[in-house]
Design an enzyme around this catalytic site. Structure first.
Site: not given
Ligand code: FAD
Length: 276
Positions: A7, A9, A100, A207, A257
């Protein structure tokens, strides 16, 4: 080489010229028949219009499209409206993220973690969307520990995610260890490695510093030694990433990916070398 799905991105282009260039890039990459193409989504909804219009174009071009969707700063009502918009466009795949916000902006909003978003999408829309979430073989930079980060991943899968796409990495063992640990924790969905081609040394270092992906010392030193010699950087980067992909495929990665950075050359060269 074993055949596995791939895939791609993209990020939403900022200008009409960028959009035109991306159309050409997509046509070149469609030759490899991706399982789907995804489009990133600026945290706080900053790219929502560009993300949705690019996703719609991809879908209309006949390739399944996935919209990234970040929930930081979002309200339930806003997310509900946007999910409906995606559904009306025929989109059936999401990459559900927290996102973020730029420093200086509070987190705010009605969602704290990506797991809250996944649970909300399932509660509101049932099984309309196939949902991928993010995983971090080298740990998310804000996580308290690798174990806490894996628990956060498990929460996303338990909330209804169908698969995981990882942050990019250059050490295959980081991925294999992550998959083993995740499986031991009861995470039984596919974990797809995210692959970052190396085309520019400064961009990669910027990055990687931001997202916590480690560039091995020997790779960093060689990239630095090439200075402005783009051709040598790209040739070396191709070798490093092709070998990484080979190891991942041999080791059982379910799919790859590619973070294309809206460019086709490096990804096409990798897919050719891997006979994908
Ligand atoms: P989460 O899964 O919510 O985790 C965030 C943090 O909180 C982690 O440190 C986790 O350990 C902690 N955490 C989660 N749940 C809990 C809990 N219940 N209690 C305590 N701590 C917890 N960013 C963008 O803005 N746009 C994009 O399109 C984008 N695409 C991405 C695609 C991929 C494949 C990846 C790997 C990253 C992408 N990101 C994108 C970056 C991402 O948004 C950041 O890494 C962000 O900081 C974390 O997102 P997450 O969804 O992993 O968050």
């Amino acid at each position: 080489m074993k055949q596995i799905p791939i895939s791609f991105e993209f990020f939403p282009p900022k200008t009409p010229e960028g959009a035109e260039k991306l159309r050409t890039v997509r046509q070149q990459l469609y030759a490899i028949k991706p399982e789907f193409c995804s489009v990133t989504y600026g945290a706080g909804g900053s790219t929502q219009v560009g993300t949705f219009s690019t996703v719609q174009e991809i879908q209309q071009e006949g390739t399944p499209a996935a919209s990234h969707f970040s929930c930081v700063g979002a309200t339930r009502e806003g997310v509900r409206t946007q999910l409906k918009q995606l559904q009306d466009m025929g989109i059936t795949r999401l990459v559900a993220l927290r996102g973020d916000l730029p420093s200086g902006h509070g987190l705010g909003g009605e969602f704290q973690y990506a797991s809250d978003l996944v649970a909300f999408v399932r509660a509101e829309m049932g099984d309309v969307f196939h949902i991928e979430v993010a995983g971090y073989p080298e740990m998310h930079p804000q996580a308290r520990s690798p174990e806490a980060d894996l628990k956060a991943l498990k929460a996303k899968v338990d909330a209804g995610a169908n698969g995981v796409i990882t942050q990019y990495f250059f050490k295959p063992d980081a991925y294999f260890r992550f998959v083993d640990d995740a499986q031991r924790m009861g995470i039984n969905v596919p974990i797809v490695p995210g692959i970052m081609p190396i085309s520019s040394s400064t961009q990669l270092m910027r990055f990687s510093d931001a997202c916590g992906a480690e560039i091995p010392r020997w790779v960093r030193l060689r990239l630095q030694a090439f200075g402005d010699d783009t051709q040598s950087i790209q040739a070396f980067g191709h070798e490093v990433v092709a070998q990484l992909c080979q190891r991942l495929i041999q080791g059982g990665a379910p799919s790859l990916h590619f973070y294309t950075m809206n460019q086709s050359a490096a990804v096409l060269a990798l897919c050719k070398a891997l006979q994908l």
